[in-house]
Design a protein around this motif. Structure first.
Motif, PDB file in Angstrom:
ATOM      1  N   ALA A 601       0.822  -1.209   0.000  1.00 43.29           N
ATOM      2  CA  ALA A 601       0.000   0.000   0.000  1.00 43.29           C
ATOM      3  C   ALA A 601       0.859   1.263   0.000  1.00 43.29           C
ATOM      4  N   PHE A 602       2.137   1.134   0.394  1.00 41.84           N
ATOM      5  CA  PHE A 602       3.032   2.295   0.409  1.00 41.84           C
ATOM      6  C   PHE A 602       3.698   2.537  -0.946  1.00 41.84           C
ATOM      7  N   GLN A 603       3.463   1.675  -1.902  1.00 45.98           N
ATOM      8  CA  GLN A 603       4.213   1.733  -3.153  1.00 45.98           C
ATOM      9  C   GLN A 603       3.822   2.919  -4.030  1.00 45.98           C
ATOM     10  N   PHE A 604       2.537   3.266  -4.085  1.00 47.89           N
ATOM     11  CA  PHE A 604       2.068   4.328  -4.980  1.00 47.89           C
ATOM     12  C   PHE A 604       1.133   5.286  -4.230  1.00 47.89           C
ATOM     13  N   TYR A 605       1.031   6.505  -4.727  1.00 56.41           N
ATOM     14  CA  TYR A 605       0.052   7.454  -4.198  1.00 56.41           C
ATOM     15  C   TYR A 605      -0.657   8.148  -5.354  1.00 56.41           C
ATOM     16  N   ASN A 606      -1.883   8.571  -5.101  1.00 52.31           N
ATOM     17  CA  ASN A 606      -2.760   9.094  -6.143  1.00 52.31           C
ATOM     18  C   ASN A 606      -2.795  10.622  -6.139  1.00 52.31           C
ATOM     19  N   PRO A 607      -3.300  11.225  -7.222  1.00 53.27           N
ATOM     20  CA  PRO A 607      -3.481  12.689  -7.222  1.00 53.27           C
ATOM     21  C   PRO A 607      -4.433  13.127  -6.118  1.00 53.27           C
ATOM     22  N   ASP A 608      -4.276  14.366  -5.664  1.00 57.03           N
ATOM     23  CA  ASP A 608      -5.249  14.946  -4.732  1.00 57.03           C
ATOM     24  C   ASP A 608      -5.817  16.218  -5.343  1.00 57.03           C
ATOM     25  N   SER A 609      -6.932  16.706  -4.796  1.00 62.68           N
ATOM     26  CA  SER A 609      -7.620  17.852  -5.391  1.00 62.68           C
ATOM     27  C   SER A 609      -8.301  18.675  -4.315  1.00 62.68           C
ATOM     28  N   VAL A 610      -8.574  19.931  -4.640  1.00 62.29           N
ATOM     29  CA  VAL A 610      -9.275  20.825  -3.724  1.00 62.29           C
ATOM     30  C   VAL A 610     -10.389  21.564  -4.457  1.00 62.29           C
ATOM     31  N   ASP A 611     -11.450  21.847  -3.698  1.00 60.81           N
ATOM     32  CA  ASP A 611     -12.496  22.787  -4.105  1.00 60.81           C
ATOM     33  C   ASP A 611     -12.444  23.946  -3.119  1.00 60.81           C
ATOM     34  N   ASN A 612     -12.265  25.154  -3.636  1.00 59.23           N
ATOM     35  CA  ASN A 612     -12.053  26.336  -2.808  1.00 59.23           C
ATOM     36  C   ASN A 612     -13.215  27.315  -2.986  1.00 59.23           C
ATOM     37  N   TYR A 613     -13.795  27.764  -1.857  1.00 62.42           N
ATOM     38  CA  TYR A 613     -14.880  28.738  -1.880  1.00 62.42           C
ATOM     39  C   TYR A 613     -14.428  29.969  -1.095  1.00 62.42           C
ATOM     40  N   GLU A 614     -14.631  31.135  -1.658  1.00 61.60           N
ATOM     41  CA  GLU A 614     -14.086  32.340  -1.032  1.00 61.60           C
ATOM     42  C   GLU A 614     -15.004  33.535  -1.279  1.00 61.60           C
ATOM     43  N   VAL A 615     -15.199  34.345  -0.247  1.00 60.83           N
ATOM     44  CA  VAL A 615     -15.908  35.612  -0.393  1.00 60.83           C
ATOM     45  C   VAL A 615     -15.015  36.699   0.183  1.00 60.83           C
ATOM     46  N   GLY A 616     -15.097  37.885  -0.397  1.00 62.51           N
ATOM     47  CA  GLY A 616     -14.227  38.958   0.064  1.00 62.51           C
ATOM     48  C   GLY A 616     -14.833  40.325  -0.135  1.00 62.51           C
ATOM     49  N   LEU A 617     -14.304  41.259   0.629  1.00 58.92           N
ATOM     50  CA  LEU A 617     -14.697  42.665   0.525  1.00 58.92           C
ATOM     51  C   LEU A 617     -13.420  43.497   0.670  1.00 58.92           C
ATOM     52  N   LYS A 618     -13.229  44.437  -0.219  1.00 57.53           N
ATOM     53  CA  LYS A 618     -12.060  45.304  -0.167  1.00 57.53           C
ATOM     54  C   LYS A 618     -12.447  46.698  -0.604  1.00 57.53           C
ATOM     55  N   GLY A 619     -11.703  47.685  -0.132  1.00 56.72           N
ATOM     56  CA  GLY A 619     -12.055  49.034  -0.539  1.00 56.72           C
ATOM     57  C   GLY A 619     -11.266  50.094   0.181  1.00 56.72           C
ATOM     58  N   ARG A 620     -11.676  51.328  -0.081  1.00 51.80           N
ATOM     59  CA  ARG A 620     -11.033  52.512   0.465  1.00 51.80           C
ATOM     60  C   ARG A 620     -12.108  53.396   1.104  1.00 51.80           C
ATOM     61  N   VAL A 621     -11.807  53.885   2.301  1.00 50.75           N
ATOM     62  CA  VAL A 621     -12.696  54.795   2.996  1.00 50.75           C
ATOM     63  C   VAL A 621     -12.015  56.156   3.034  1.00 50.75           C
ATOM     64  N   GLY A 622     -12.569  57.100   2.275  1.00 44.94           N
ATOM     65  CA  GLY A 622     -11.931  58.409   2.184  1.00 44.94           C
ATOM     66  C   GLY A 622     -10.571  58.283   1.523  1.00 44.94           C
ATOM     67  N   ARG A 623      -9.654  59.115   1.944  1.00 51.26           N
ATOM     68  CA  ARG A 623      -8.310  59.069   1.382  1.00 51.26           C
ATOM     69  C   ARG A 623      -7.293  58.491   2.369  1.00 51.26           C
ATOM     70  N   GLN A 624      -7.784  57.974   3.521  1.00 52.53           N
ATOM     71  CA  GLN A 624      -6.842  57.597   4.563  1.00 52.53           C
ATOM     72  C   GLN A 624      -6.860  56.119   4.944  1.00 52.53           C
ATOM     73  N   PHE A 625      -7.898  55.386   4.550  1.00 53.60           N
ATOM     74  CA  PHE A 625      -8.004  54.011   5.045  1.00 53.60           C
ATOM     75  C   PHE A 625      -8.336  53.061   3.896  1.00 53.60           C
ATOM     76  N   GLU A 626      -7.552  51.969   3.812  1.00 55.14           N
ATOM     77  CA  GLU A 626      -7.810  50.905   2.850  1.00 55.14           C
ATOM     78  C   GLU A 626      -7.831  49.570   3.587  1.00 55.14           C
ATOM     79  N   PHE A 627      -8.613  48.633   3.080  1.00 51.14           N
ATOM     80  CA  PHE A 627      -8.679  47.330   3.740  1.00 51.14           C
ATOM     81  C   PHE A 627      -9.018  46.246   2.735  1.00 51.14           C
ATOM     82  N   THR A 628      -8.680  45.026   3.071  1.00 48.71           N
ATOM     83  CA  THR A 628      -9.149  43.843   2.351  1.00 48.71           C
ATOM     84  C   THR A 628      -9.541  42.801   3.388  1.00 48.71           C
ATOM     85  N   ALA A 629     -10.614  42.082   3.121  1.00 46.87           N
ATOM     86  CA  ALA A 629     -11.090  41.034   4.021  1.00 46.87           C
ATOM     87  C   ALA A 629     -11.598  39.874   3.175  1.00 46.87           C
TER      88      ALA A 629
END
Length: 820
Positions: A601-629
């Motif tokens: 059972a240690f002789q071979f290994y198989n491919p692996d895979s991922v499904d990724n889900y992501e939500v985000g919010l980014k922006g600028r408030v006025g001229r002094q504050f920027e953020f990403t989440a």
């Protein structure tokens, strides 16, 4: 190796002399302070505001705030101000980016972890690549290859979190990191020179570095840029008890008249982890109307005398080096005085290693980018190639004595140097067509081809063991060669990819992407046990104890991506992304018959895979504050993990069933005043197995086990203060603190060590004036002993604990000189 080392010293000296001469010949007037190469202006950035960095992650120029994915970017000038010159420093400034390697020695493979996607134990570092592909892909310029590159003359670094299979290859299951250089400029002569000299706590000498970059226009549309540098870091690890060695590498006998019971002779050495790095990079750029050509070549040389590891605190006697600790040896261990002669307890920054552990690595990268702008779209061809070649010695004695001491007939001078030679080379061709961005429907289409070959040979010797068996009158095979592992791989990847974006309105866009690929992997893995002979061979006859496995895998698959974003006014962007990633499988080549037979059972290994889900919010408030989440959830199927087999401790890749990772990444930038700015990052990750890993009846991780190497919490805060003074001088002050919570080092309880979290504080203060900047800096000011990885006492003797460490407190002077 010595001749090769001298040759590289001559190359380095010649390159630095050339750069120094050009610097001296440059005119001494018209100096101006460098702010990095000019970047397209962010049209949405208010005048005098922060303004975010222009990136090309989507293969189009856009700012980080207008790019609807989870991305961070750091410009070259910010890297310089913070003194970031390596990947460990970089990881402290980017939310959710983890790097558990410590020094030049660990630059043989990517040790980056993003979003917790890692199952491998972190005790071995990135000295050489595993058979499995790293979950984070790294691009040096346009070349998909990891290099422990010295971060100088950098335009910017982009960190793309989550699978990037559509545009950056199918192996990117966790994310992609891009290192982009300053390009030649045909409009002016420029010279950049920088360097530092400093002292590290616990070290016996100074560190120093010098970097220089010269830009020379040749014609109005042709320019060349040459960069080069040298870095020397003084060692801070002491060895209280090396073995004294004969010219043939065998231990010197304390009592030559008694080869059966005699111990080796101890000797001490200071600062056993000195390291150096040198590089030279040339770039040639031509632009004429719609035509653009950019040729790049880099050579890098690295040498380390030993790893940044200590064995503190050691442990009690009797150790594995005694007849009590080495249970099962026949005859019993032949000198119980070992623990009295060779220490088993250690101070901080002391190693229990018995020999020097040098590493030398050479890396060559080359690429040619050619593009033509048709107006409606730009066609780009990127041809690149790389080769990396390394040779290293590791002291494996403590692990052998703990786990295999019973096999070596009570030998009282066991010494197991492991030599590891690795070569990898690849040819890559990519062609892409990227449409102009001024239409409702935009696209990126392309094709990708890679031909990659690698060859690893690892040889373990038990020095002097054959002489001992002769004196004992026991059967022996006539060799000190204990174990040979050889792995050869040839991998080809042919892929077509594309992204299509429809701008439903001026504020709302929807993107769909796919990558279809056909891969072929040929792998041969050979294990040999010459010290055991035919009893350990696959057929029971081979005198070298050879077992082997060959595998050919062919796979065709389609990966998908969906992304949508909505811009609220000009200052806020919300997005959602679904993306997929996959890694290839392979073969381990472990023995399935003989004395150390393992389960098939240690002789071979198989491919692996991922499904990724992501939500985000980014922006600028006025001229002094920027953020990403951003918040993410990742489902990981058949996750790959590198393990040691139960009977002989052979390296093998295996698959688990499922794992998942969830968390958040936060970044914020605040302009407090025109003179003071603050930056903050925070990352939370909770990653665990959601199914057990059981192979050949051995449990390598239980359901719910925390994935190793990733802290639950990472955070950093930095402040920059630039105050104009009299006579055109500017006061520059900077302070930063980074924190990571504790980590586990392995899924397997027997090998795991739960490491505590720690914080690193740095600061600098200096002055600048148009053409120069001079600053006093301090890194790790509290002299925190930050442990990045460790080995368990259940898997090694106390002398092989090997805590991998962050660099202790370092204080020095840094200078920058600019000609514009």
């Amino acid at each position: 190796m010595m001749l090769d080392h001298k040759r590289h010293l001559m190359v380095r000296a010649s390159a630095l002399a050339l750069l120094g001469s050009i610097t001296m010949l440059a005119p001494s007037q018209s100096w101006a302070q460098d702010a990095g190469p000019a970047a397209p202006e962010d049209a949405d950035a208010p005048a005098g505001g922060l303004g975010d960095i222009v990136v090309t992650a989507s293969r189009r120029e856009a700012t980080t705030l207008s790019t609807p994915i989870n991305i961070s970017a750091i410009g070259g000038d910010e890297l310089s101000k913070r003194g970031v010159t390596n990947f460990q420093d970089l990881s402290r400034a980017v939310a959710g980016l983890v790097y558990n390697s410590a020094s030049i020695r660990d630059g043989g493979a990517s040790s980056f972890i993003i979003h917790g996607l890692n199952l491998d134990g972190v005790s071995t570092g990135g000295e050489r690549p595993q058979a499995t592909v790293a979950p984070v892909s790294v691009y040096i310029g346009e070349t998909p290859a990891f290099v422990n590159i010295h971060l100088a003359d950098i335009s910017r670094i982009e960190v793309l979190r989550g699978p990037q299979a559509t545009l950056y290859g199918n192996a990117s299951i966790a994310g992609t990191l891009r290192v982009l250089f300053n390009e030649p400029d045909p409009t002016k002569v420029t010279v950049d020179a920088s360097g530092n000299v400093g002292a590290t706590a616990h070290a016996g000498g100074q560190n120093y570095s010098f970097d220089s970059a010269v830009n020379l226009p040749i014609t109005s549309n042709l320019a060349v840029r040459v960069a080069g540098g040298y870095t020397f870091d003084h060692g801070f690890i002491d060895a209280p008890a090396f073995y004294a060695l004969e010219s043939d590498g065998k231990p010197v006998l304390a009592d030559p008249s008694d080869p059966i019971h005699s111990l080796p002779v101890p000797k001490s050495r200071k600062n056993v982890n000195d390291s150096e790095l040198s590089y030279v990079r040339g770039m040639l750029k031509f632009e004429e109307g719609p035509v653009r050509l950019l040729a790049t070549y880099q050579h890098q040389y690295e040498h380390s005398d030993g790893p940044d590891q200590d064995s503190y605190p050691g442990g009690p006697a009797p150790t594995a080096f005694s007849s009590v600790g080495d249970v099962g040896a026949v005859p019993a261990f032949q000198n119980d005085n070992f623990d009295n002669v060779f220490p088993h307890e250690f101070d901080e920054y002391e190693t229990g290693a018995f020999i020097e552990q040098p590493l030398t690595r050479k890396v060559d990268l080359g690429s040619l980018e050619a593009s033509y702008d048709f107006g409606f779209a730009t066609l780009t061809s990127v041809t690149s190639a790389y080769e990396t070649d390394s040779s290293a010695v590791n002291d494996s004695t403590a692990g052998y004595q703990k786990t295999l001491g019973y096999f070596y007939a009570g030998y009282p001078r066991i010494l197991v140097p492991s030599t590891r030679d690795y070569n990898e080379k690849a040819f890559i061709q990519e062609v892409r067509l990227v449409s102009a961005s001024d239409t409702p429907l935009t696209y990126s289409l392309g094709g990708f081809y890679m031909n990659q070959r690698s060859h690893l040979t690892s040889t373990d010797y038990n020095m002097g063991y054959d002489d001992y068996l002769t004196a004992l009158g026991a059967f022996h095979t006539g060799t000190d060669v204990g174990y040979i592992y050889e792995r050869q791989m040839r991998f080809t990847d042919l892929a077509a990819f594309g992204e299509l974006t429809y701008h439903v309105t001026s504020a709302w866009q929807v993107t769909g992407g796919a990558r279809v690929f056909r891969q072929k992997l040929d792998i041969t893995a050979i294990n040999a046990l010459p010290i055991c002979g035919s009893a350990c061979s696959q057929d029971g006859l081979d005198p070298f104890g050879v077992t082997s496995a060959t595998d050919r895998q062919k796979k065709t698959k389609v990966l998908f991506k969906v992304n949508t974003s909505y811009e609220f006014g000009n200052q806020m962007l919300a997005y959602f992304t679904f993306s997929q990633g996959v890694r290839r499988g392979g073969a381990s080549g472990i023995p399935t018959t003989g004395t150390f037979a393992e389960d098939p059972a240690f002789q071979f290994y198989n491919p692996d895979s991922v499904d990724n889900y992501e939500v985000g919010l980014k922006g600028r408030v006025g001229r002094q504050f920027e953020f990403t989440a951003a918040a993410y959830w990742v489902d990981w199927k058949n996750p790959q993990v590198n393990v040691s087999t139960p009977n002989g401790g052979f390296p093998a890749g295996v698959n688990g069933s499922t794992a998942r990772s969830l968390g958040v990444d936060l970044e914020a930038h605040l302009l407090v005043t025109e003179e003071l700015s603050l930056n903050a990052t925070y990352g939370f990750n909770n990653s665990k197995l959601t199914g057990p890993i059981v192979v050949g009846g051995r449990d390598y991780g239980g359901d719910g086990a925390k994935l190793p190497g990733t802290p639950h919490h990472t955070a950093s805060v930095s402040a920059n203060y630039d105050k104009p003074l009299a006579s055109g001088l500017i006061l520059n002050a900077q302070a930063n603190v980074s924190y990571r919570s504790g980590i586990s080092t392995s899924l397997t309880p027997r090998s795991n060590v739960d490491l505590p979290g720690f914080a690193i504080v740095g600061a600098s203060i200096g002055i600048s004036k148009e053409a120069w900047r001079l600053s006093l800096y301090g890194d790790n000011l509290a002299d925190v002993r930050g442990v990045l990885s460790a080995q368990s006492l259940q898997s090694t003797d106390v002398r092989g604990i090997n805590n991998r460490l962050s660099r202790p407190r370092t204080i020095g002077l840094r200078f920058n000189v600019f000609y514009r």
